[in-house]
Scaffold this motif. Structure first.
Motif, PDB file in Angstrom:
ATOM      1  N   UNK A 198       0.813  -1.209   0.000  1.00 33.13           N
ATOM      2  CA  UNK A 198       0.000   0.000   0.000  1.00 33.13           C
ATOM      3  C   UNK A 198       0.852   1.266   0.000  1.00 33.13           C
ATOM      4  N   UNK A 199       1.895   1.271   0.835  1.00 32.40           N
ATOM      5  CA  UNK A 199       2.694   2.509   0.915  1.00 32.40           C
ATOM      6  C   UNK A 199       3.546   2.690  -0.326  1.00 32.40           C
ATOM      7  N   UNK A 200       4.061   1.600  -0.899  1.00 30.76           N
ATOM      8  CA  UNK A 200       4.831   1.744  -2.144  1.00 30.76           C
ATOM      9  C   UNK A 200       3.946   2.288  -3.259  1.00 30.76           C
ATOM     10  N   UNK A 201       2.694   1.842  -3.260  1.00 28.52           N
ATOM     11  CA  UNK A 201       1.759   2.294  -4.291  1.00 28.52           C
ATOM     12  C   UNK A 201       1.241   3.701  -4.011  1.00 28.52           C
ATOM     13  N   UNK A 202       1.548   4.229  -2.823  1.00 31.08           N
ATOM     14  CA  UNK A 202       1.132   5.593  -2.490  1.00 31.08           C
ATOM     15  C   UNK A 202      -0.322   5.724  -2.052  1.00 31.08           C
ATOM     16  N   UNK A 203      -0.877   4.648  -1.517  1.00 30.94           N
ATOM     17  CA  UNK A 203      -2.279   4.712  -1.080  1.00 30.94           C
ATOM     18  C   UNK A 203      -2.335   5.390   0.288  1.00 30.94           C
ATOM     19  N   UNK A 204      -2.793   6.632   0.299  1.00 26.73           N
ATOM     20  CA  UNK A 204      -2.822   7.385   1.550  1.00 26.73           C
ATOM     21  C   UNK A 204      -4.185   7.227   2.228  1.00 26.73           C
ATOM     22  N   UNK A 205      -4.154   7.229   3.561  1.00 25.10           N
ATOM     23  CA  UNK A 205      -5.402   7.093   4.320  1.00 25.10           C
ATOM     24  C   UNK A 205      -5.421   8.120   5.442  1.00 25.10           C
ATOM     25  N   UNK A 206      -6.571   8.184   6.105  1.00 24.53           N
ATOM     26  CA  UNK A 206      -6.618   8.976   7.339  1.00 24.53           C
ATOM     27  C   UNK A 206      -5.928   8.169   8.446  1.00 24.53           C
ATOM     28  N   UNK A 207      -6.004   8.656   9.665  1.00 25.66           N
ATOM     29  CA  UNK A 207      -5.202   8.053  10.729  1.00 25.66           C
ATOM     30  C   UNK A 207      -5.859   6.930  11.506  1.00 25.66           C
ATOM     31  N   UNK A 208      -7.072   6.530  11.108  1.00 23.95           N
ATOM     32  CA  UNK A 208      -7.832   5.579  11.915  1.00 23.95           C
ATOM     33  C   UNK A 208      -7.329   4.143  11.758  1.00 23.95           C
ATOM     34  N   UNK A 209      -6.495   3.690  12.665  1.00 21.35           N
ATOM     35  CA  UNK A 209      -6.007   2.306  12.578  1.00 21.35           C
ATOM     36  C   UNK A 209      -7.174   1.328  12.664  1.00 21.35           C
ATOM     37  N   UNK A 246      -6.459  -3.673   1.134  1.00 18.43           N
ATOM     38  CA  UNK A 246      -6.766  -3.601   2.574  1.00 18.43           C
ATOM     39  C   UNK A 246      -5.800  -2.743   3.366  1.00 18.43           C
ATOM     40  N   UNK A 247      -4.855  -2.047   2.700  1.00 18.11           N
ATOM     41  CA  UNK A 247      -3.877  -1.298   3.499  1.00 18.11           C
ATOM     42  C   UNK A 247      -3.463  -0.010   2.820  1.00 18.11           C
ATOM     43  N   UNK A 248      -2.979   0.905   3.639  1.00 18.86           N
ATOM     44  CA  UNK A 248      -2.461   2.161   3.122  1.00 18.86           C
ATOM     45  C   UNK A 248      -1.493   2.732   4.135  1.00 18.86           C
ATOM     46  N   UNK A 249      -1.213   4.021   3.960  1.00 19.16           N
ATOM     47  CA  UNK A 249      -0.266   4.677   4.864  1.00 19.16           C
ATOM     48  C   UNK A 249      -0.898   5.984   5.357  1.00 19.16           C
ATOM     49  N   UNK A 250      -0.785   6.241   6.670  1.00 16.39           N
ATOM     50  CA  UNK A 250      -1.445   7.425   7.226  1.00 16.39           C
ATOM     51  C   UNK A 250      -0.490   8.626   7.214  1.00 16.39           C
ATOM     52  N   UNK A 251      -0.980   9.796   7.584  1.00 21.08           N
ATOM     53  CA  UNK A 251      -0.132  10.988   7.499  1.00 21.08           C
ATOM     54  C   UNK A 251       1.162  10.889   8.321  1.00 21.08           C
ATOM     55  N   UNK A 252       1.177  10.023   9.331  1.00 22.46           N
ATOM     56  CA  UNK A 252       2.401   9.832  10.126  1.00 22.46           C
ATOM     57  C   UNK A 252       3.396   8.920   9.436  1.00 22.46           C
ATOM     58  N   UNK A 253       2.961   8.237   8.371  1.00 20.50           N
ATOM     59  CA  UNK A 253       3.837   7.283   7.703  1.00 20.50           C
ATOM     60  C   UNK A 253       3.677   5.863   8.230  1.00 20.50           C
ATOM     61  N   UNK A 254       2.628   5.617   9.002  1.00 25.47           N
ATOM     62  CA  UNK A 254       2.393   4.276   9.538  1.00 25.47           C
ATOM     63  C   UNK A 254       1.392   3.504   8.672  1.00 25.47           C
ATOM     64  N   UNK A 255       1.523   2.174   8.721  1.00 22.98           N
ATOM     65  CA  UNK A 255       0.606   1.309   7.970  1.00 22.98           C
ATOM     66  C   UNK A 255      -0.764   1.315   8.639  1.00 22.98           C
TER      67      UNK A 255
END
Ligand code: ASP
Ligand code: MG
Length: 241
Positions: A96-107, A135-144
């Motif tokens: 998800x993060x390599x593909x650049x899928x950004x999300x909000x922070x809600x784990x 099913x995955x992305x990366x939040x503004x903090x850089x976390x999965x």
């Protein structure tokens, strides 16, 4: 022509099924389409990961739970890219993060907010079949982050929207959308077409064939979504306007 194909967990359970899915993907690529493949974790992998985590800590933090659950899709993506490679076609897997899928922070139940880079387009331009973890992305903090159970559908439709795909196909273990659960009610009838709104109503009523946010994405970005069986490949149900 750009097509996003998503394969659910049942459709990837075991090497034979991964290969069958890879043959479907490469068949489409051979016809000249650009193909992005979104994969779920194989079989019951996600449930097993939850059990593993709970054995260690019944109340592990949501952040660590996401680290743990994201593993399942990463394995599927690598295996799918390898299966495509074994058939002699070029493929690359991306998290998800390599593909650049950004999300909000809600784990544990994050919302996709955008596509933060052009890696997928670059890989498509190089001629690759691009396999992306659902099913995955990366939040503004850089976390999965993960998107909530069943969230790979939403990854697929969101990518179809951001990449302006011509079609998003959701390959699953049923051959379309039914008025009732066909596994429980043998008399259930299958829709050839169904509107976004009616689909959302079915989901509200408990239908699990699609993740609700995937349908909202499809509606908001006017993406036709086809739900079909990975086992037969027969035309399924089009969810559309
Ligand atoms: N693997 C995740 C789940 O089981 C996401 C998905 O299958 O869409 O919920
Ligand atoms: Mg799953």
């Amino acid at each position: 022509m750009l097509i996003v194909q998503k394969y659910g967990g049942t459709s990837l359970a075991g090497a034979g099924r991964v290969h069958a899915a890879a043959r479907r993907v490469t068949g489409l690529y051979q016809q000249g389409a650009q193909v992005v493949v979104v994969v779920s974790a194989q079989g019951d992998t996600t449930d097993e990961l939850i059990t593993k985590a709970e054995f260690v800590n019944l109340r592990g933090s949501a952040r660590e739970m996401d680290m743990c659950l994201a593993v399942g899709e990463q394995l599927s993506a690598a295996l799918m890219a390898m299966a495509i490679g074994a058939l002699g076609y070029p493929a690359i897997s991306l998290t998800g993060w390599q593909a650049g899928i950004t999300t909000d922070g809600t784990h544990g139940n994050a919302r996709i907010t955008g596509l933060g880079n052009d890696r997928i387009q670059k890989e498509l331009e190089k001629g690759n079949i691009v396999v992306v973890t659902g099913f995955q992305g990366i939040n503004p903090k850089g976390d999965i982050t993960t998107l909530g159970r069943g969230g790979s559908d939403t990854t697929a439709v969101a990518l179809a929207a951001f990449l302006q795909a011509d079609l998003c196909q959701i390959y699953t273990d049923v051959d379309g959308v039914y008025d009732r659960d066909p596994r429980l009610y043998p008399g259930a009838t299958r829709f050839g077409r169904i509107s976004y709104e009616k689909m959302l109503k079915l989901i509200e009523g408990g239908a699990q064939v699609l993740h609700d946010r995937s349908v909202e994405f499809a509606r908001d970005y006017h993406i036709p979504v086809e739900v079909l069986s990975s086992f037969t490949g027969a035309p399924g149900t089009i969810v559309g306007p």
